[in-house]
Design a protein around this motif. Structure first.
Motif, PDB file in Angstrom:
ATOM      1  N   UNK A  37      55.012  12.343  -1.173  1.00 14.90           N
ATOM      2  CA  UNK A  37      54.884  12.690   0.215  1.00 14.90           C
ATOM      3  C   UNK A  37      56.070  13.595   0.657  1.00 14.90           C
ATOM      4  N   UNK A  38      57.198  13.409  -0.250  1.00 17.80           N
ATOM      5  CA  UNK A  38      58.554  14.277   0.266  1.00 17.80           C
ATOM      6  C   UNK A  38      58.503  15.415  -0.198  1.00 17.80           C
ATOM      7  N   UNK A  39      57.514  15.792  -0.979  1.00 13.83           N
ATOM      8  CA  UNK A  39      57.625  17.160  -1.540  1.00 13.83           C
ATOM      9  C   UNK A  39      56.973  18.196  -0.443  1.00 13.83           C
ATOM     10  N   UNK A  40      56.938  19.572  -0.671  1.00 23.03           N
ATOM     11  CA  UNK A  40      56.731  20.571   0.499  1.00 23.03           C
ATOM     12  C   UNK A  40      55.044  20.311   0.591  1.00 23.03           C
ATOM     13  N   UNK A  95      45.568  18.580  -1.626  1.00 24.21           N
ATOM     14  CA  UNK A  95      45.080  17.549  -0.778  1.00 24.21           C
ATOM     15  C   UNK A  95      44.304  16.926  -1.540  1.00 24.21           C
ATOM     16  N   UNK A  96      43.599  17.033  -2.191  1.00 26.11           N
ATOM     17  CA  UNK A  96      42.822  15.882  -2.951  1.00 26.11           C
ATOM     18  C   UNK A  96      43.630  15.003  -3.861  1.00 26.11           C
ATOM     19  N   UNK A  97      44.694  15.714  -4.394  1.00 30.90           N
ATOM     20  CA  UNK A  97      45.710  14.799  -5.197  1.00 30.90           C
ATOM     21  C   UNK A  97      46.524  13.935  -4.294  1.00 30.90           C
ATOM     22  N   UNK A  98      46.902  14.311  -3.126  1.00 35.93           N
ATOM     23  CA  UNK A  98      47.527  13.294  -2.073  1.00 35.93           C
ATOM     24  C   UNK A  98      46.485  12.340  -1.795  1.00 35.93           C
ATOM     25  N   UNK A  99      45.418  12.478  -1.481  1.00 30.40           N
ATOM     26  CA  UNK A  99      44.141  11.738  -0.872  1.00 30.40           C
ATOM     27  C   UNK A  99      44.261  10.385  -2.192  1.00 30.40           C
ATOM     28  N   UNK A 101      43.932  11.361   8.228  1.00 33.27           N
ATOM     29  CA  UNK A 101      44.454  12.725   8.989  1.00 33.27           C
ATOM     30  C   UNK A 101      44.054  13.966   7.849  1.00 33.27           C
ATOM     31  N   UNK A 102      43.600  13.594   6.770  1.00 35.05           N
ATOM     32  CA  UNK A 102      43.430  14.481   5.674  1.00 35.05           C
ATOM     33  C   UNK A 102      41.608  14.877   5.820  1.00 35.05           C
TER      34      UNK A 102
END
Length: 124
Positions: free
Chosen positions: A67-70, A75-79, A122-123
């Motif tokens: 989460x601290x990266x740009x 988005x799928x990977x973040x989710x 939010x995603x």
């Protein structure tokens, strides 16, 4: 040019991301501390909670790093990472529920799981 609405959405997204990262950091710290206090040779429930705490700390740390990266990440990977973190935090909270004196750590895990769930929303 960015509209006010999209700017507000971006700010909200960044705030949620930051809140989630903070919750993950706090959960990682709490789980690592709680795990270090549990005797690995103690009863089976204590060993299970210790292992859950170590895993939760590692997953929360990895999530915070992600989460601290740009912003331009997948988005799928973040989710997927957030869902994994949420699930591990809930499992860890359940394991800590079995250990006397670990109520605060269990609550921190649940708060982190909720922060992950809120950010996931939010995603969508």
């Amino acid at each position: 040019m960015t509209t006010t609405t999209s700017q507000q959405e971006l700010f909200r997204f960044l705030e949620d991301r930051f809140t989630c990262a903070q919750a993950c950091t706090e959960c990682a710290r709490t789980c690592a501390l709680r795990a270090s206090l549990l005797d690995p040779d103690g009863p089976k429930k204590q060993e299970s909670a210790r292992r859950a705490g170590v895993l939760c700390a590692e997953v929360c740390e990895a999530t915070c790093n992600l989460l601290s990266r740009e912003l331009g990440q997948n988005e799928r990977g973040i989710r997927a990472q957030l869902e994994w973190c949420r699930d591990v935090c809930l499992e860890c909270a359940d394991a800590f529920d079995e250990c006397p004196g670990a109520e605060s750590a269990a609550q921190t895990c649940r708060e982190c799981a909720q922060a992950c769930a809120d950010f996931i929303a939010t995603l969508r």
